[in-house]
Design a protein around this motif. Structure first.
Motif, PDB file in Angstrom:
ATOM      1  N   HIS A 178      10.014   1.438  -6.269  1.00  0.00           N
ATOM      2  CA  HIS A 178      10.635   0.906  -7.488  1.00  0.00           C
ATOM      3  C   HIS A 178      10.414  -0.592  -7.523  1.00  0.00           C
ATOM      4  N   TYR A 179       9.797  -1.045  -8.622  1.00  0.00           N
ATOM      5  CA  TYR A 179       9.538  -2.457  -8.839  1.00  0.00           C
ATOM      6  C   TYR A 179      10.555  -2.999  -9.840  1.00  0.00           C
ATOM      7  N   PRO A 180      11.620  -3.648  -9.383  1.00  0.00           N
ATOM      8  CA  PRO A 180      12.496  -4.340 -10.338  1.00  0.00           C
ATOM      9  C   PRO A 180      11.746  -5.541 -10.902  1.00  0.00           C
ATOM     10  N   HIS A 181      12.291  -6.154 -11.933  1.00  0.00           N
ATOM     11  CA  HIS A 181      11.633  -7.301 -12.538  1.00  0.00           C
ATOM     12  C   HIS A 181      11.384  -8.387 -11.486  1.00  0.00           C
ATOM     13  N   GLY A 182      10.163  -8.871 -11.433  1.00  0.00           N
ATOM     14  CA  GLY A 182       9.799  -9.904 -10.474  1.00  0.00           C
ATOM     15  C   GLY A 182       9.192  -9.378  -9.193  1.00  0.00           C
ATOM     16  N   ALA A 183       9.246  -8.073  -8.956  1.00  0.00           N
ATOM     17  CA  ALA A 183       8.690  -7.505  -7.730  1.00  0.00           C
ATOM     18  C   ALA A 183       7.168  -7.413  -7.822  1.00  0.00           C
ATOM     19  N   LYS A 184       6.533  -7.442  -6.678  1.00  0.00           N
ATOM     20  CA  LYS A 184       5.082  -7.300  -6.604  1.00  0.00           C
ATOM     21  C   LYS A 184       4.735  -6.737  -5.233  1.00  0.00           C
ATOM     22  N   MET A 185       3.447  -6.467  -5.024  1.00  0.00           N
ATOM     23  CA  MET A 185       2.999  -5.973  -3.729  1.00  0.00           C
ATOM     24  C   MET A 185       1.638  -6.587  -3.412  1.00  0.00           C
ATOM     25  N   GLY A 186       1.549  -7.193  -2.233  1.00  0.00           N
ATOM     26  CA  GLY A 186       0.312  -7.841  -1.827  1.00  0.00           C
ATOM     27  C   GLY A 186      -0.807  -6.854  -1.563  1.00  0.00           C
ATOM     28  N   LEU A 187      -2.018  -7.367  -1.524  1.00  0.00           N
ATOM     29  CA  LEU A 187      -3.174  -6.516  -1.278  1.00  0.00           C
ATOM     30  C   LEU A 187      -3.095  -5.884   0.110  1.00  0.00           C
ATOM     31  N   HIS A 188      -3.310  -4.588   0.158  1.00  0.00           N
ATOM     32  CA  HIS A 188      -3.230  -3.840   1.398  1.00  0.00           C
ATOM     33  C   HIS A 188      -4.114  -2.602   1.284  1.00  0.00           C
ATOM     34  N   GLN A 189      -4.354  -1.952   2.423  1.00  0.00           N
ATOM     35  CA  GLN A 189      -5.059  -0.681   2.461  1.00  0.00           C
ATOM     36  C   GLN A 189      -4.078   0.429   2.810  1.00  0.00           C
ATOM     37  N   ASP A 190      -4.259   1.607   2.239  1.00  0.00           N
ATOM     38  CA  ASP A 190      -3.479   2.785   2.635  1.00  0.00           C
ATOM     39  C   ASP A 190      -4.217   3.448   3.793  1.00  0.00           C
ATOM     40  N   ARG A 191      -3.937   2.970   5.002  1.00  0.00           N
ATOM     41  CA  ARG A 191      -4.681   3.444   6.152  1.00  0.00           C
ATOM     42  C   ARG A 191      -3.774   3.985   7.261  1.00  0.00           C
ATOM     43  N   ASP A 192      -2.535   4.312   6.919  1.00  0.00           N
ATOM     44  CA  ASP A 192      -1.618   4.843   7.920  1.00  0.00           C
ATOM     45  C   ASP A 192      -1.676   6.355   8.018  1.00  0.00           C
ATOM     46  N   GLU A 193      -2.548   6.987   7.237  1.00  0.00           N
ATOM     47  CA  GLU A 193      -2.755   8.429   7.316  1.00  0.00           C
ATOM     48  C   GLU A 193      -3.926   8.717   8.262  1.00  0.00           C
ATOM     49  N   ARG A 194      -3.933   9.905   8.821  1.00  0.00           N
ATOM     50  CA  ARG A 194      -5.022  10.293   9.724  1.00  0.00           C
ATOM     51  C   ARG A 194      -5.997  11.242   9.035  1.00  0.00           C
ATOM     52  N   THR A 195      -6.308  10.919   7.820  1.00  0.00           N
ATOM     53  CA  THR A 195      -7.244  11.709   7.042  1.00  0.00           C
ATOM     54  C   THR A 195      -7.830  10.814   5.963  1.00  0.00           C
ATOM     55  N   ASP A 196      -9.002  11.194   5.464  1.00  0.00           N
ATOM     56  CA  ASP A 196      -9.614  10.443   4.372  1.00  0.00           C
ATOM     57  C   ASP A 196      -9.409  11.139   3.031  1.00  0.00           C
ATOM     58  N   ALA A 197      -8.450  12.070   2.958  1.00  0.00           N
ATOM     59  CA  ALA A 197      -8.141  12.741   1.703  1.00  0.00           C
ATOM     60  C   ALA A 197      -7.658  11.726   0.674  1.00  0.00           C
ATOM     61  N   PRO A 198      -7.873  11.982  -0.614  1.00  0.00           N
ATOM     62  CA  PRO A 198      -7.499  11.012  -1.658  1.00  0.00           C
ATOM     63  C   PRO A 198      -6.009  10.709  -1.698  1.00  0.00           C
ATOM     64  N   VAL A 199      -5.697   9.545  -2.246  1.00  0.00           N
ATOM     65  CA  VAL A 199      -4.333   9.147  -2.554  1.00  0.00           C
ATOM     66  C   VAL A 199      -4.151   9.248  -4.062  1.00  0.00           C
ATOM     67  N   VAL A 200      -3.083   9.898  -4.481  1.00  0.00           N
ATOM     68  CA  VAL A 200      -2.785  10.093  -5.906  1.00  0.00           C
ATOM     69  C   VAL A 200      -1.626   9.189  -6.286  1.00  0.00           C
ATOM     70  N   SER A 201      -1.775   8.447  -7.381  1.00  0.00           N
ATOM     71  CA  SER A 201      -0.772   7.485  -7.799  1.00  0.00           C
ATOM     72  C   SER A 201      -0.364   7.735  -9.254  1.00  0.00           C
ATOM     73  N   PHE A 202       0.946   7.917  -9.475  1.00  0.00           N
ATOM     74  CA  PHE A 202       1.500   8.096 -10.816  1.00  0.00           C
ATOM     75  C   PHE A 202       2.321   6.857 -11.181  1.00  0.00           C
ATOM     76  N   SER A 203       2.131   6.332 -12.392  1.00  0.00           N
ATOM     77  CA  SER A 203       2.881   5.167 -12.867  1.00  0.00           C
ATOM     78  C   SER A 203       3.917   5.591 -13.897  1.00  0.00           C
TER      79      SER A 203
END
Length: 212
Positions: free
Chosen positions: A107-132
C-alpha cells in the motif's frame, strides 16, 4: 509485458475488498525495517510466505503464521501470464507451468515510493505478476545490470497488469511517485495498492532465506 486496463472495475473492487481482509491482524499490514535501519514508506502484507529483507519465512512480522496464499489469486495470476504471453508462453522460463504460491500486497499512501530493486528473493525464474489498484503511479523499469540508466518511466493506472518474465525477470524497477487523487472514487481507496504474485521455488521448510 504491460496490459493496460486488464482488470475491469468489478475485478478491481473484488481485489480491493480482499486486500482489506488480508491487511487485518494477525499477520496483517505492517511497515518493513530495512537492514540499514530505515523504514520503507510503503506498508505491506504477505500471503503464502512472509517476505523480509532479504528472504522468506512462514511467520509474519508479528510472529504469527503467515496468511495462506488464496487459490483464486493464483488462478487470476495464471490467466494473466497466459494472456500476457499468448502463443509465446512456452518460450518464457517458468511461464508454461506457472504455479504461484506467494503474494505481496504493497500500500502506497500519498508520498510513498519504492527505490529501484530486483525481485531476486525467489528460487525460480518464473514470471512475476503485478496488479495495480487505486492511484496512478510513475513506475521506473530499468535494466538487469545496474540501478542506473537506461530506464523507462511508465504510468501504471488502476486495473493495469504488468508481467516480468524472460530476460526482464531481474530488471531493476521501482515506483518514483504516486499521483494523488487519480483513483476511481468507486474503489473507495486512498493511495495505491500493488499486488505482486510470485512462484517461490521454496520447499516446505519454514525460515528459508534467499539470496538478496
Amino acid at each position: 509485458m504491460l496490459l493496460p486496463g486488464w482488470l475491469d472495475v468489478d475485478a478491481q473492487l473484488s481485489l480491493v475488498a480482499a486486500c482489506r481482509q488480508w491487511a487485518r491482524p494477525p499477520a496483517g499490514m505492517h511497515t518493513v525495517r530495512m537492514p540499514t535501519g530505515g523504514m520503507m514508506s510503503v506498508q505491506m502484507v504477505s500471503l503464502g510466505w512472509h517476505w523480509y529483507p532479504y528472504g522468506y519465512r512462514r511467520t509474519a512480522a508479528d510472529g504469527t503464521p503467515v496468511k495462506a496464499f488464496p487459490p483464486e489469486l493464483g488462478e487470476l495470476a495464471r490467466r494473466a501470464v497466459a494472456e500476457a504471453y499468448g502463443e509465446a508462453v512456452g518460450t518464457i522460463a517458468g511461464a508454461a507451468g506457472y504455479e504461484p504460491d506467494i503474494a505481496i500486497v504493497n500500500h502506497y499512501p500519498h508520498g510513498a515510493k519504492m527505490g529501484l530493486h530486483q525481485d531476486r528473493d525467489e528460487r525460480t525464474d518464473a514470471p512475476v505478476v503485478s496488479f495495480s489498484l487505486g492511484d496512478t503511479c510513475v513506475f521506473r523499469l530499468g535494466n538487469t545490470e545496474t540501478r542506473t540508466r537506461p530506464w523507462t518511466d511508465l504510468e501504471l493506472h488502476s486495473g493495469d497488469l504488468l508481467v516480468f518474465g524472460g530476460p526482464s525477470r531481474l530488471a531493476y524497477h521501482g515506483v518514483v511517485r504516486t499521483l494523488p487523487g487519480t483513483a476511481d472514487p468507486a474503489l473507495g481507496l486512498t493511495g495505491r495498492l500493488n499486488i505482486t504474485v510470485r512462484q517461490s521455488g521454496l520447499g516446505p521448510r519454514a525460515g528459508v532465506g534467499a539470496k538478496g
